[in-house]
Design an enzyme around this catalytic site. Sequence first.
Site, short mmCIF file in Angstrom:
data_model
loop_
_atom_site.label_atom_id
_atom_site.label_comp_id
_atom_site.label_asym_id
_atom_site.label_seq_id
_atom_site.Cartn_x
_atom_site.Cartn_y
_atom_site.Cartn_z
CB CYS A 9 4.73 60.28 35.38
SG CYS A 9 3.40 61.43 35.00
CB SER B 23 4.54 64.62 37.68
OG SER B 23 4.97 63.49 36.96
CD GLU C 156 -1.76 65.68 32.04
OE1 GLU C 156 -1.41 64.69 31.38
OE2 GLU C 156 -2.54 65.62 33.00
N GLY D 210 3.60 65.23 32.35
CA GLY D 210 2.85 64.18 31.67
C GLY D 210 3.16 64.33 30.19
CB THR D 211 6.25 63.67 28.30
OG1 THR D 211 6.42 62.37 28.84
CG2 THR D 211 7.13 64.66 29.03
CG ASN D 212 2.38 59.58 27.45
OD1 ASN D 212 3.55 59.57 27.08
ND2 ASN D 212 1.85 58.64 28.20
CG ASP D 213 -2.58 63.97 27.95
OD1 ASP D 213 -3.21 63.90 26.87
OD2 ASP D 213 -2.90 63.35 28.98
NE ARG E 151 34.52 44.41 12.72
CZ ARG E 151 33.98 44.04 11.58
NH1 ARG E 151 33.88 44.89 10.60
NH2 ARG E 151 33.52 42.83 11.40
CE1 TYR F 268 8.77 61.28 39.50
CE2 TYR F 268 9.29 62.98 41.11
CZ TYR F 268 8.37 62.32 40.33
OH TYR F 268 7.05 62.67 40.35
NE ARG G 135 -3.63 60.04 35.74
CZ ARG G 135 -3.31 59.57 34.53
NH1 ARG G 135 -2.47 60.25 33.75
NH2 ARG G 135 -3.81 58.45 34.11
CG HIS H 213 25.56 39.26 6.91
ND1 HIS H 213 24.18 39.20 6.93
CD2 HIS H 213 25.89 40.55 6.69
CE1 HIS H 213 23.69 40.41 6.73
NE2 HIS H 213 24.71 41.26 6.58
NE ARG I 27 40.70 44.80 3.94
CZ ARG I 27 41.21 44.50 5.13
NH1 ARG I 27 42.45 44.83 5.43
NH2 ARG I 27 40.47 43.90 6.02
N GLY J 207 29.90 43.84 5.82
CA GLY J 207 29.46 43.35 4.52
C GLY J 207 28.85 44.37 3.59
NE ARG K 212 -1.26 55.66 33.19
CZ ARG K 212 -0.02 55.22 32.95
NH1 ARG K 212 0.46 54.21 33.64
NH2 ARG K 212 0.72 55.80 32.03
CE LYS L 137 37.58 46.71 6.39
NZ LYS L 137 36.89 46.36 5.13
CG MET M 182 31.45 49.66 2.16
SD MET M 182 30.71 50.55 0.79
CE MET M 182 29.76 51.72 1.71
P1 ADP Z 1 34.92 43.35 5.36
O1 ADP Z 1 34.90 44.78 5.71
O2 ADP Z 1 33.69 42.89 4.71
O3 ADP Z 1 35.37 42.50 6.51
P2 ADP Z 1 37.58 43.21 4.36
O4 ADP Z 1 38.11 44.39 3.65
O5 ADP Z 1 38.03 43.06 5.74
O6 ADP Z 1 36.02 43.20 4.23
O7 ADP Z 1 38.05 42.00 3.47
C1 ADP Z 1 37.38 40.83 3.27
C2 ADP Z 1 38.30 39.64 3.50
O8 ADP Z 1 39.49 39.76 2.76
C3 ADP Z 1 38.72 39.54 4.95
O9 ADP Z 1 38.70 38.20 5.32
C4 ADP Z 1 40.10 40.07 4.94
O10 ADP Z 1 40.85 39.53 5.99
C5 ADP Z 1 40.61 39.64 3.59
N1 ADP Z 1 41.67 40.52 3.12
C6 ADP Z 1 41.58 41.84 2.94
N2 ADP Z 1 42.77 42.36 2.55
C7 ADP Z 1 43.63 41.33 2.49
C8 ADP Z 1 45.01 41.24 2.17
N3 ADP Z 1 45.72 42.31 1.85
N4 ADP Z 1 45.58 40.02 2.21
C9 ADP Z 1 44.85 38.95 2.52
N5 ADP Z 1 43.54 38.96 2.84
C10 ADP Z 1 42.93 40.14 2.82
MG MG Z 2 36.93 42.55 7.41
MG MG Z 3 -2.27 62.92 30.86
#
Ligand code: ADP
Ligand code: MG
Ligand code: MG
Length: 965
Positions: free
Chosen positions: A923, A855, A836, A857-860, A407, A943, A709, A529, A157, A166, A653, A87, A168
């Site tokens: 194989c 070849s 093998e 035979g990595t299982n055995d 991201r 192969y 085989r 989520h 954040r 989600g 086989r 982030k 953190m």
């Molecule tokens: P997550 O990693 O779970 O997405 P974020 O840190 O991105 O958490 O934040 C959660 C929510 O808060 C997101 O919708 C983000 O856009 C919003 N948010 C974070 N920082 C700010 C900020 N400075 N102003 C307004 N909204 C924010």
């Molecule tokens: Mg976010």
């Molecule tokens: Mg075998």
Amino acid sequence: MARAQKRARTAKPVRRPAAKAGSKAKPVVRTTTAAKAKPVARTTTAAKAKPAARAKTAAGKAGQLVYGFGGGRADGSADMKGLLGGKGANLAEMARLGLPVPPGFTISTEVCTYYYTHGDTYPPRLREEVQAALAKVERALGRRFADPDAPLLVSVRSGARASMPGMMDTILNLGLNDTTVQGVIRETGNARFAWDSYRRFVAMYGDVVLNLKPESKTEEDPFEVALAEKKRQRGVSLDTELTADDLRELVAEFKALIKMRKGVDFPEDPWDQLWGAVGAVFGSWMNPRAITYRKLNDIPESWGTAVNVQSMVFGNMGADSGTGVAFTRDPASGENLFYGEFLMNAQGEDVVAGTRTPLHISDLERENPQVYKQLMGVRRTLEKHYREVMDIEFTIQQGTLYMLQCRVGKRTATAAARIAVEMVRERLITPDEALRRVEPERLNELLRPVFDQDAKTRAEAEGRLLAKGLNAGPGAASGVIAFHAEDAERLAAEGKRVILVRNETSPEDIRGMAAAEGILTARGGMTSHAALVGRQMGKVCVVGCDALDINYERGDMRIGGRDLVLREGDPVSIDGFSGEVYAGDMPTRPSEVVQVLIEKALDPAEAPVYQVYAQLMKWADKARTLGIRANADLPEQCEQAIAFGAEGVGLCRTEHMFFGEGKIQPMRRMILAETKAARQEALADLLPLQRADFEGIFRALGGRPLTVRTIDPPLHEFLPHDHDGQQEIANELGVPVEKVRARVEQLHEFNPMLGFRGCRLGIVYPEITEMQARAIFEAAARVKKDGIKVHPEVMIPLVGHVKELELQAAIVRRVAGEVMKAEGVKFPYLVGTMIEVPRGALTAGAIAKEAEFFSFGTNDLTQTTLGVSRDDAARFLQPYVAEYEIYGRDPFESIDRDGVGELMQLAAERGRATRKDLKIGICGEHGGDPASIRLCQELGLDYVSCSPFRVPIARLAAAQAALGR
Ligand code: ADP
Ligand code: MG
Ligand code: MG
């Protein structure tokens, strides 16, 4: 305040190395009052006049702990994810790109590491650096943190190197208290907004820092309960309908709730708030759900998280404000369409929390064309710069757009493939890059089953189509309902296919989600989520299905406008392509790719997913150097394998054939025979049957090589062990049943895996090898005469000593000569061996004198190298991997590099030292595992051979291995 803080921190399930030592010191937290003295902040910034100049170089000063961003510049950049987390690094990058990023700063992951190795304390310089960075933000915005008139509010954040959706906790509107809230009211003239921000802050802080959370799986979030109660009292249904006074009351009620449930006062001092929040972010790195997520995703604990402190912008300032999330392309289908969701007059998590169903981004064009246009510009800028699909978060404050996050976007495999192919066409990336961007294992999703259209039509006619939600994760899944993650885990452990059905999911549900076949939620959008994590796990996923009325307490679900009640354990079916939900089980049909390639029931021109697949495979075949073969025993399997792109058969086989129609009887007669003559008689009956099988295979292969085989498993596997079966054979052979039973008992072995099997059978009963060789070569001769090329390769299993191979090879070569002479045709053929057992690997130099190919035979080879019986390993291998991390992965799934891999290397080297052009393949099951394929590439194998349905995966993995992914 400090007390509240300490409580909050200790209340967290934090694993801490040196328990007591640090807790006394805590200098950072203690000095909060001093920290308020502004001059200090001033002098430190002055002393470090460099950051601005350095901004363009992106190299943090050695030991720098805090990195600023905003106003078109930043100390960090996108390539500093290790230090700044994803982030923070991307916020810096967006700032550099000139995108509208609210200014702020990132506390580096090194501080997190320090925190956990120094008894939850911070590096001494941190306070100073934070103050300086905050002072800079203050100057940029002309506001002051904790100022009673124009207070600077911030978000705190978390952000680790890899995105952990989600995991953190984010705190918004930090800096509000009973004094500063009045400043905000005076400044904005909007009391409702001020109190709305404040109540959100208190609730988030109460949850994240002070740990006031639901205590059981049925309890709802206490703050949500208070909010719902307030709405009920006022007779309104939406948050936005509550008045300033309602919200002011809520703030007081929330604080009282905290005091009552946690026994602490809500901290009024913004600096206490800030350090409390920072501590909570670092603390959350070790919370159980974060630990679970890291385990599931192979994220090392040592990475740590960064903390981002960023000035707030407000999406809840009225109808001209809002907040949203978007993908620069559709993350489910991959279509090149701006894909997003937003809510007006909303803040932060409202969009993804699934509490209000958001609007589609195209509605923003109507709502605010100006901002929409700007956002489209951001979309272009980001895709061009990152050359990737980006997942963004934005907020509109009174008509002005702000970027809060970006991201690389998570996507379905279908989308990943399509986006990669289309980005090559758009000249954003090269074909090689496209290949690197699709996870081979996830190609499975493109081969995934879909519901049979007829079955769907029928179900609909029967009134079983219950509802339609959003198609968040492709595929078709049928299973029994579980309403809680724990129940999903339990039912899955009982061997049931489970659909996890919830209002919405949260990070606590991850294990249940992993156990389920599919996920169905009543609330939330495509970026909720459930959708995000479900997609990443490759689950079939339908979200935002608001017709579902789920009652956790009763443990049932009703469907809007119907009498129907579904309970835990009832079957449902969900279609992740269309979003449809059906009552009951439903049969599935093969994927588009399979319909085109295998069933030939679909015209490629009408199969867009197939086309993307085919393009990707074409590039993969160009890039890879490893050959790809399949393990196939029947003509139709060979056809499938070829349709999937196999270049030959690496393992046929022969014993599987013996279970076919009419073959098991002569086979049993052969085994039960007491004299060589009787055995030969039975073998003579088997010969034409085997020959016919091989003929079919040679024809299906159309000149591609076929590695056969010779018989491998212990003979008793072919015999019936129950009385009825034995009686049947006895009748057939016209012998008393006792005789059959005696022979079965005679063949019993204590350790069949190391017993009378493999080449040992052919050595003691050479007539078996002779018959098999004859069947292979006579089939080859017949097919050759029909003008189809043949490349038989006869492979002797379980060879540990060169003499074993010599004995068997002599038979095979003699028969080959006899057959060619008798039939009057010539064709090339090879005699080789499986490697093998460790002795075979160690003496590979000698064995290669006799063998024209190896070849693995990595299982055995895995069983014999590790001394582990695969069939008996379940009990300890699971904890070995998951708990004790003795092996990184199950060694029967992915080759144990240090042990088995080492033996393979040695065998390849010694074999090739003897015979330069020795052909070497693999194989075992591992032939379809991407990590093992990488090893095969490193060892210079010719192969890999895997099951037909894994051939596409192997092709892509081999391409990536060749490209040095
Ligand atoms: P997550 O990693 O779970 O997405 P974020 O840190 O991105 O958490 O934040 C959660 C929510 O808060 C997101 O919708 C983000 O856009 C919003 N948010 C974070 N920082 C700010 C900020 N400075 N102003 C307004 N909204 C924010
Ligand atoms: Mg976010
Ligand atoms: Mg075998």
